[in-house]
Design an enzyme around this catalytic site. Sequence first.
Site, PDB file in Angstrom:
ATOM      1  N   ALA A 128      15.227  17.405 -31.071  1.00  3.84           N
ATOM      2  CA  ALA A 128      15.962  16.500 -30.176  1.00  3.84           C
ATOM      3  C   ALA A 128      17.185  17.157 -29.542  1.00  3.84           C
ATOM      4  O   ALA A 128      18.096  16.459 -29.103  1.00  3.84           O
ATOM      5  CB  ALA A 128      16.353  15.220 -30.914  1.00  3.84           C
ATOM      6  N   SER A 214       8.367  19.865 -29.167  1.00  5.49           N
ATOM      7  CA  SER A 214       9.336  18.786 -28.938  1.00  5.49           C
ATOM      8  C   SER A 214      10.471  19.257 -28.019  1.00  5.49           C
ATOM      9  O   SER A 214      10.185  19.751 -26.929  1.00  5.49           O
ATOM     10  CB  SER A 214       9.850  18.278 -30.284  1.00  5.49           C
TER      11      SER A 214
END
Length: 564
Positions: A128, A214
């Site tokens: 993230a 990600s």
Amino acid sequence: MAHWEILCFALCSYLSVAWAATLGVVHTEGGFVEGESKKLGLFGNYIDIFRGIPFAAPPKTLEDPRPHPGWDGTLEAKKFKNRCMQMTLAQTDVRGSEDCLYLNIWIPQGKRQVSTNLPVMVWIYGGAFLVGGSQGANFLNNYLYDGEEIAVRGNVIVVTVNYRLGPLGFLSTGDANLPGNYGLKDQHMAIAWVKRNIKAFGGDPENITIFGESAGSASVSLQTLTPKNKGLFKRAISQSGVGLCSWAIQKNPLAWAKKIGQNVGCPTDNTTALADCLKISDPKAVTLAYHLQLINLPAPVVLTLALSPVIDGDFLPDMPENLFANAADIDYIAGVNDMDGHIFAGIDLPAINRPLVKITADEVYNLVKGLTVDRGERGASATYNLYTQPWGDKPDQELMKKTVVDLITDYIFLVPTQWALNLHLQNARNAKTYSYLFSQPSRMPVYPRWVGADHADDLQYVFGKPFATPLGYLPKHRTVSSAMIAYWTNFARTGDPNKGYSEVPVTWPPYTTEGSYYLDINNKLKTNSVKQNLRSRYVNFWNTVYQSLPQVANFSSTEELLWS
Ligand SMILES: *[C@@H]1O[C@H](CO)[C@@H](O)[C@H](O)[C@H]1NC(C)=O
Ligand SMILES: *[C@@H]1O[C@H](CO)[C@@H](O)[C@H](O)[C@H]1NC(C)=O
């Protein structure tokens, strides 16, 4: 010890040293480095491992990375260095260090000869843009991103790199005072270091592939789109994330910079003063000044990720969708996991994972509304109607819960990935494009049985964990792992996942205008794993129907909600 044993001990270890194929001390641009030479199995091959080589100087807070001045003597590169400073899971403390710009290298060697001209794969971790490290989490002394299995099975060099995270990596005032993108610039420095130095380690500087998952996958995509990497690498693999994802670009960085400045007691009405103050603030306080809310959220969690790359007019001169010409010569694989959104859906609606707790149509509608604030009620009802069409009058809970996971998977990962594949294909000169869906079911015993491949489930297979820790896995998991390593490393070697050092179970056709092929990857890979038009109904909806609805708000209204 008997006399002959001592003799054998001395002689045998002498012989094993004499036979070991190892690079020994390597000369890099910064000076000499010495890693570890490890024997693989009793009569096996060797691998050289270098841990913690600096690719840039220790960075100054909120400033661009600079080249390392070099060192005298030989640098011991046998231990992983600190991660870049980041909040802990509880978000009450930090771990890692500001001095973190290091990389690690795994080089497979033969029995007697050292390798030359090997393809090189550079890994960019996810988390993230807030957490993570080049070696990954450690389970029983086996690091998640240990490059050994990929290197040995695919006969490639694996490099894993650190980059700055959270406010220290991505805070920006949206102007020249704090242009942001420090983490992306760190990644670029690492890639450029590999290009300049990897020959000395037996790598082919003309055969570099970057890959990531990600936020690392979105980073890979952005590294292909920036004009700064021209000629540095040939190929790229995005696993669950592209630069076109809503969370990959922060469009209003100043609002977050001011909030973080306020939390550490900096003046916020003048960006020069704010930047000057943040640069001399305690980096730990700056890191902890951003808090990710995970319960009682006022909006879907994906919209609350704030510290992301920005359009700075330099590293990223324009929105990602306008930069695909820069990737025209890069071979590209991009894919998603079939339930990539599951973990996020479970934060937004925890009942998803509780078999005895029901979700209601109203809750689903509210979640849709949260994701579609930019198109108002019209956007919400169009989206809700499309996704709930298969429900009928009395939908069962499993169908409703799966619908939520599909919706979140589409929104966060799948739809932007298909858009990126199309833009890559349209802009490519001779470069190839490949699409995949990873669908090996989750192994989490606490999840309901219908849960497919969750976010990050692909990592253990790409990094060969079913081989590294065989007791934790079944033979079918080794089947998936071996296939993924074969496709990935063949691609790194030749630009075609089917051709290279390893046999593959089924030919994976490229994604072309004639057929939007993708490979459905799980332990039953066979001819019918080649499929077409991944969720095209939903992809078309988001990319055309939804886009054509009038915009009624932008996402800064969500930010106000979060800060209130
Ligand atoms: C990469 O390696 C392959 C196989 O060793 C070789 O054929 C090729 O010329 C190399 N370079 C590029 C740019 O693909
Ligand atoms: C902003 O702050 C800087 C440095 O603190 C100062 O030199 C400058 O005059 C200020 N600008 C305005 C518009 O107040």
